[in-house]
Design an enzyme around this catalytic site. Structure first.
Site, PDB file in Angstrom:
ATOM      1  N   HIS A   1      -3.277   6.838   1.931  1.00  0.00           N
ATOM      2  CA  HIS A   1      -3.751   5.524   1.496  1.00  0.00           C
ATOM      3  C   HIS A   1      -5.105   5.270   2.155  1.00  0.00           C
ATOM      4  O   HIS A   1      -5.291   5.516   3.352  1.00  0.00           O
ATOM      5  CB  HIS A   1      -2.725   4.458   1.892  1.00  0.00           C
ATOM      6  CG  HIS A   1      -3.261   3.073   1.811  1.00  0.00           C
ATOM      7  ND1 HIS A   1      -3.905   2.598   0.687  1.00  0.00           N
ATOM      8  CD2 HIS A   1      -3.291   2.064   2.724  1.00  0.00           C
ATOM      9  CE1 HIS A   1      -4.281   1.360   0.906  1.00  0.00           C
ATOM     10  NE2 HIS A   1      -3.936   1.010   2.127  1.00  0.00           N
TER      11      HIS A   1
ATOM     12  N   CYS B   1       0.814  -1.228   0.000  1.00  0.00           N
ATOM     13  CA  CYS B   1       0.000   0.000   0.000  1.00  0.00           C
ATOM     14  C   CYS B   1       0.844   1.273   0.000  1.00  0.00           C
ATOM     15  O   CYS B   1       0.317   2.372  -0.157  1.00  0.00           O
ATOM     16  CB  CYS B   1      -0.943  -0.011   1.192  1.00  0.00           C
ATOM     17  SG  CYS B   1      -1.859  -1.543   1.317  1.00  0.00           S
TER      18      CYS B   1
ATOM     19  N   ASN C   1     -10.248  -0.650   0.288  1.00  0.00           N
ATOM     20  CA  ASN C   1      -8.789  -0.498   0.293  1.00  0.00           C
ATOM     21  C   ASN C   1      -8.245  -1.131  -0.994  1.00  0.00           C
ATOM     22  O   ASN C   1      -8.319  -2.345  -1.170  1.00  0.00           O
ATOM     23  CB  ASN C   1      -8.259  -1.210   1.544  1.00  0.00           C
ATOM     24  CG  ASN C   1      -6.743  -1.182   1.648  1.00  0.00           C
ATOM     25  OD1 ASN C   1      -6.043  -0.941   0.678  1.00  0.00           O
ATOM     26  ND2 ASN C   1      -6.241  -1.453   2.844  1.00  0.00           N
TER      27      ASN C   1
HETATM   28  O1  UT7 Z   1      -3.779  -1.422   3.560  1.00  0.00           O
HETATM   29  C1  UT7 Z   1      -2.753  -1.895   4.350  1.00  0.00           C
HETATM   30  C2  UT7 Z   1      -2.821  -1.307   5.674  1.00  0.00           C
HETATM   31  N1  UT7 Z   1      -3.945  -1.877   6.409  1.00  0.00           N
HETATM   32  C3  UT7 Z   1      -4.560  -1.167   7.310  1.00  0.00           C
HETATM   33  O2  UT7 Z   1      -4.249  -0.017   7.478  1.00  0.00           O
HETATM   34  C4  UT7 Z   1      -5.607  -1.811   8.160  1.00  0.00           C
HETATM   35  C5  UT7 Z   1      -5.428  -1.374   9.580  1.00  0.00           C
HETATM   36  N2  UT7 Z   1      -6.376  -2.005  10.497  1.00  0.00           N
HETATM   37  C6  UT7 Z   1      -7.685  -1.693  10.492  1.00  0.00           C
HETATM   38  O3  UT7 Z   1      -8.153  -0.887   9.730  1.00  0.00           O
HETATM   39  C7  UT7 Z   1      -8.558  -2.332  11.556  1.00  0.00           C
HETATM   40  O4  UT7 Z   1      -7.736  -2.976  12.493  1.00  0.00           O
HETATM   41  C8  UT7 Z   1      -9.575  -3.347  10.975  1.00  0.00           C
HETATM   42  C9  UT7 Z   1     -10.642  -2.611  10.200  1.00  0.00           C
HETATM   43  C10 UT7 Z   1      -8.871  -4.337  10.081  1.00  0.00           C
HETATM   44  C11 UT7 Z   1     -10.266  -4.104  12.091  1.00  0.00           C
HETATM   45  O5  UT7 Z   1     -10.877  -3.196  12.993  1.00  0.00           O
HETATM   46  P1  UT7 Z   1     -10.644  -3.356  14.561  1.00  0.00           P
HETATM   47  O6  UT7 Z   1     -11.438  -2.329  15.220  1.00  0.00           O
HETATM   48  O7  UT7 Z   1      -9.169  -3.349  14.785  1.00  0.00           O
HETATM   49  O8  UT7 Z   1     -11.302  -4.752  14.833  1.00  0.00           O
HETATM   50  P2  UT7 Z   1     -10.649  -6.085  15.425  1.00  0.00           P
HETATM   51  O9  UT7 Z   1      -9.825  -6.760  14.385  1.00  0.00           O
HETATM   52  O10 UT7 Z   1      -9.994  -5.764  16.720  1.00  0.00           O
HETATM   53  O11 UT7 Z   1     -11.941  -6.941  15.692  1.00  0.00           O
HETATM   54  C12 UT7 Z   1     -12.928  -6.520  16.626  1.00  0.00           C
HETATM   55  C13 UT7 Z   1     -14.058  -7.521  16.635  1.00  0.00           C
HETATM   56  C14 UT7 Z   1     -13.592  -8.972  16.755  1.00  0.00           C
HETATM   57  O12 UT7 Z   1     -14.523  -9.658  17.572  1.00  0.00           O
HETATM   58  P3  UT7 Z   1     -14.187  -9.979  19.106  1.00  0.00           P
HETATM   59  O13 UT7 Z   1     -12.943 -10.812  19.060  1.00  0.00           O
HETATM   60  O14 UT7 Z   1     -13.975  -8.652  19.750  1.00  0.00           O
HETATM   61  O15 UT7 Z   1     -15.404 -10.697  19.553  1.00  0.00           O
HETATM   62  C15 UT7 Z   1     -13.668  -9.504  15.360  1.00  0.00           C
HETATM   63  O16 UT7 Z   1     -13.896 -10.894  15.309  1.00  0.00           O
HETATM   64  O17 UT7 Z   1     -14.776  -7.450  15.399  1.00  0.00           O
HETATM   65  C16 UT7 Z   1     -14.876  -8.766  14.823  1.00  0.00           C
HETATM   66  N3  UT7 Z   1     -14.853  -8.634  13.384  1.00  0.00           N
HETATM   67  C17 UT7 Z   1     -15.974  -8.519  12.634  1.00  0.00           C
HETATM   68  N4  UT7 Z   1     -17.264  -8.498  12.952  1.00  0.00           N
HETATM   69  C18 UT7 Z   1     -18.152  -8.337  11.938  1.00  0.00           C
HETATM   70  C19 UT7 Z   1     -13.764  -8.617  12.558  1.00  0.00           C
HETATM   71  N5  UT7 Z   1     -14.160  -8.486  11.287  1.00  0.00           N
HETATM   72  C20 UT7 Z   1     -15.517  -8.427  11.301  1.00  0.00           C
HETATM   73  C21 UT7 Z   1     -16.482  -8.295  10.300  1.00  0.00           C
HETATM   74  N6  UT7 Z   1     -17.781  -8.244  10.654  1.00  0.00           N
HETATM   75  N7  UT7 Z   1     -16.155  -8.170   8.982  1.00  0.00           N
END
Ligand code: UT7
Length: 321
Positions: A249, A112, A279
């Protein structure tokens, strides 16, 4: 002294739209979760088009805008992590398709951050007098390397391509750029390592998909991007008040809000379009740039581009339009 200057922009987005509501039918997710956690509502998916098809179409759009004869192109760089070929570089396929017979063509792998890395690379060739111009493309068919059963990643990405043509100029266009790699943290974000069966080692042949430690990458982006922007401004002896827009990005609106807050800059200086495309990795900055240019927003403006992603890598570039 010559400087690189952007003289044309282009993009290509596949026609098929995949909405969050569509994804609700495929995996255990909701429109509300995706939109509130990322700012994404829909993304584009390439059906039969390849990553290099997307690159070619964006390249043609940028060339049309720049009015450059393809035979006069000196350098083509395609930033990508989803090329169909390990070799040749897909920039060579672009070269053939557009008739840029006299160009040097190679691909660049910085995920990215690829678009900013490619701008930096092309600008070095222009500043040292090797080349007079360059066609830079960020192209991704991320739908090819996504695990469509992994809700942590499959809701985030989309397909598309963005491109710019850079030409040598007496005026400063690409004012200053900083690019960095943090290989120590490479395992936070990986994709598509191809395992092959050999007579010497017993391995399972299976596709490896994008895997991401989302929270780690989120923290990395929110820390490194504002630092890098402050650093590149200092290097260029410019102030934040000199900057009209920031094009980051397009990974997550929450990252953009945090970066804006850390820089004490108003959110309306930050362009966003991930709502519509998700993304698109190396393509996102080029797509956003083209949208802004075609909307007439960048005439005589100073813009900071900033990429961050796998590697881990990051970079920022100050551009005068
Ligand atoms: O392009 C390259 C660079 N990439 C990035 O910049 C991405 C950077 N990271 C992010 O943008 C965020 O970390 C994400 C959008 C990927 C994830 O958001 P988050 O707030 O960090 O969520 P998380 O991964 O900590 O997950 C929180 C909860 C989890 O459930 P529990 O364990 O708290 O019960 C996940 O299982 O959300 C759950 N979850 C979802 N729920 C519904 C993860 N994905 C989904 C989903 N739908 N698609």
């Amino acid at each position: 002294m010559k400087y690189g200057k952007i003289i044309g922009t282009g993009k290509y987005l596949p026609k098929r739209i995949l909405t969050n509501i569509d994804l609700e039918q495929i995996i255990d997710t909701t429109d509300d979760w995706i939109y509130s956690r990322t700012g994404i509502k829909e993304r584009r998916i390439a059906d039969d088009e390849t990553c290099y098809d997307l690159a070619i179409l964006a390249a043609k759009d940028a060339l049309k805008a720049s009015e450059l004869d393809p035979e006069n192109i000196d350098l083509i760089i395609v930033a990508t992590m989803t090329a169909e070929y390990a070799t040749p570089a897909i920039s060579c396929l672009v070269q053939k398709a557009i008739g840029a017979k006299n160009a040097l063509a190679f691909d660049l792998s910085a995920a990215c951050s690829g678009f900013v890395f490619a701008i930096h690379t092309a600008n070095q060739f222009i500043m040292n007098g090797t080349f007079n111009n360059a066609l830079i493309i960020g192209s991704e068919k991320l739908s090819n390397i996504i695990n469509w059963e992994d809700r942590n990643t499959c809701v985030l990405f989309g397909d598309g391509a963005g491109a710019v043509v850079v030409e040598a100029s007496e005026e400063q266009g690409i004012i200053e750029t900083i690019c960095r790699s943090v290989g120590e943290d490479y395992a936070c974000l990986t994709a598509g390592i191809k395992r092959i069966k050999t007579p010497f080692k017993n391995v399972n042949i299976e596709q490896d998909f994008i895997e991401m430690e989302g929270r780690e990458v989120f923290e990395f982006a929110c820390t490194k991007v504002p630092q890098c922007i402050e650093e590149v401004l200092e290097k260029a002896k410019l102030e934040k008040s000199d900057i009209d827009y920031y094009i980051l990005h397009q990974a997550n609106t929450r990252i953009i809000s945090k970066v804006a807050k850390k820089l004490s800059e108003p959110l309306d200086k930050f362009y966003t379009n991930m709502e519509f495309y998700g993304n698109t990795s190396s393509a996102s900055i080029g797509i956003a740039l083209d949208e802004m240019v075609k909307a007439g927003k960048l005439k005589n403006k100073k813009v900071i581009l900033a990429g961050f992603g796998a590697g881990l890598t990051y970079g920022a570039s100050i551009i005068q339009f």
